[in-house]
Motif scaffolding. Sequence first.
Motif: not given
Length: 412
Positions: A6-22, A294-303
């Motif tokens: 199947r197809t998607v528009d954007v696939l994000i691999v990883g469900g931590g703060p960075a992936g969830l933020g994106a 490694v940076e903080s969860a907040g930095v990962a989310l912002a990225e």
Amino acid sequence: MTRHERTVDVLIVGGGPAGLGAGAELAASGAGRVEILEREQTAGGVPRHCHHGGFGGRTIGGGGTTGPTYAQSCVAAAVRAGATLRTGVTVTGWAGPLTVDTTAPTGLERITARAVILATGARERPRSARLVPGSRPPGVYTTGELQQAVHLYRQRIGTRAVVIGDEPVSRAAADTLRVAGVDVVAMVTGRPAPKLAALTRPSGDRTPVLGRTTVTALTGRERLTGVSVRHQDGRTATLRCDTVVFTGDWIPDHELARRGEVTLDPGTRGPAYDAAHRTDRPGVFAVGNLLHGVESAGVALAEGRGAAAPVLRHLTTGAWPTGRPAVAVDSPLRWIAPNLVDPDGGLPLRGRFVLRTDRRLSSPLLVVRQDGRELHRQRLLLPAVPDRPFHLRGDWLDRADPGGGTVRVSVR
């Protein structure tokens, strides 16, 4: 077994703060079908088992919160924005430039996307990767393993522990041990010990910090019985304990990036990337601690959130830069991130590059040069110390030649 495609528009691999933020930002911005894959059964990343406070600040909740609450907030934001979150799904490899194979309890899939974001995070090196000799008894942990054992699985740990490391994550490990009722008898670091040479506990007791000391062996068979150490002056000792926690010494979880032949930066050991979070593989972006453990969860989310705009531009134009100059550092600097020049003139998160050093630098002067030209000088007012991030302004980027040689950052 048949592999469903199947197809998607954007696939994000990883469900931590960075992936969830994106995922949250892209879904809210109308990127189409945005799907986040997480191999664990619960999304949220490392904060899920960090029960201390201080997460979030102004980003979520306004005043900081515990790790599990922060993780739940990140998950809720992504789902509320319209991203599809699937847990228990492991990406096993690449089947094409923007196509991955996955396995899950529901079966095998092959997913093709218009853009892929790698947000696989980082991990601490275990005892084996640090080449610490000796027996292999129970009682040996990394910080992540310890926090999961205590907070997720409610396991009994031990009674006396030694923490290897002296950085924020080391203190988090010591706090977790005390929550579990374990006495922390010492912290061991190869760096110089802090001036007080002890970590004061809330109770008023103090844990010795042994500086300029290395671990030479672990002892014990049915259970850990001690940690052998050597001080810089040649003295040796055995610290009696039944638990040891190896902290820090982060390495990005870059296996999937390597399988996809994404070029890795030799300093960070994560994907080489520019300020728009573009790797050298067209359509593949990277965010979070995969890039700089490694940076903080907040930095990962912002990225993760910051990567949404360049991903949306790529979905619209399909453009991808080539031949970007690398940004590299000279010793004693360890690495810099981002580490590719953005030919579009984009600035890193908060307009600053992140650096690490291998040794303490008092009021260092950072000098940026390319092809013999000096682009920038910046004096840091505070010392730069190992295992702590410090920053270089990015306002010199408009003077860099996008077609030139490597940009080098040195210390004077």
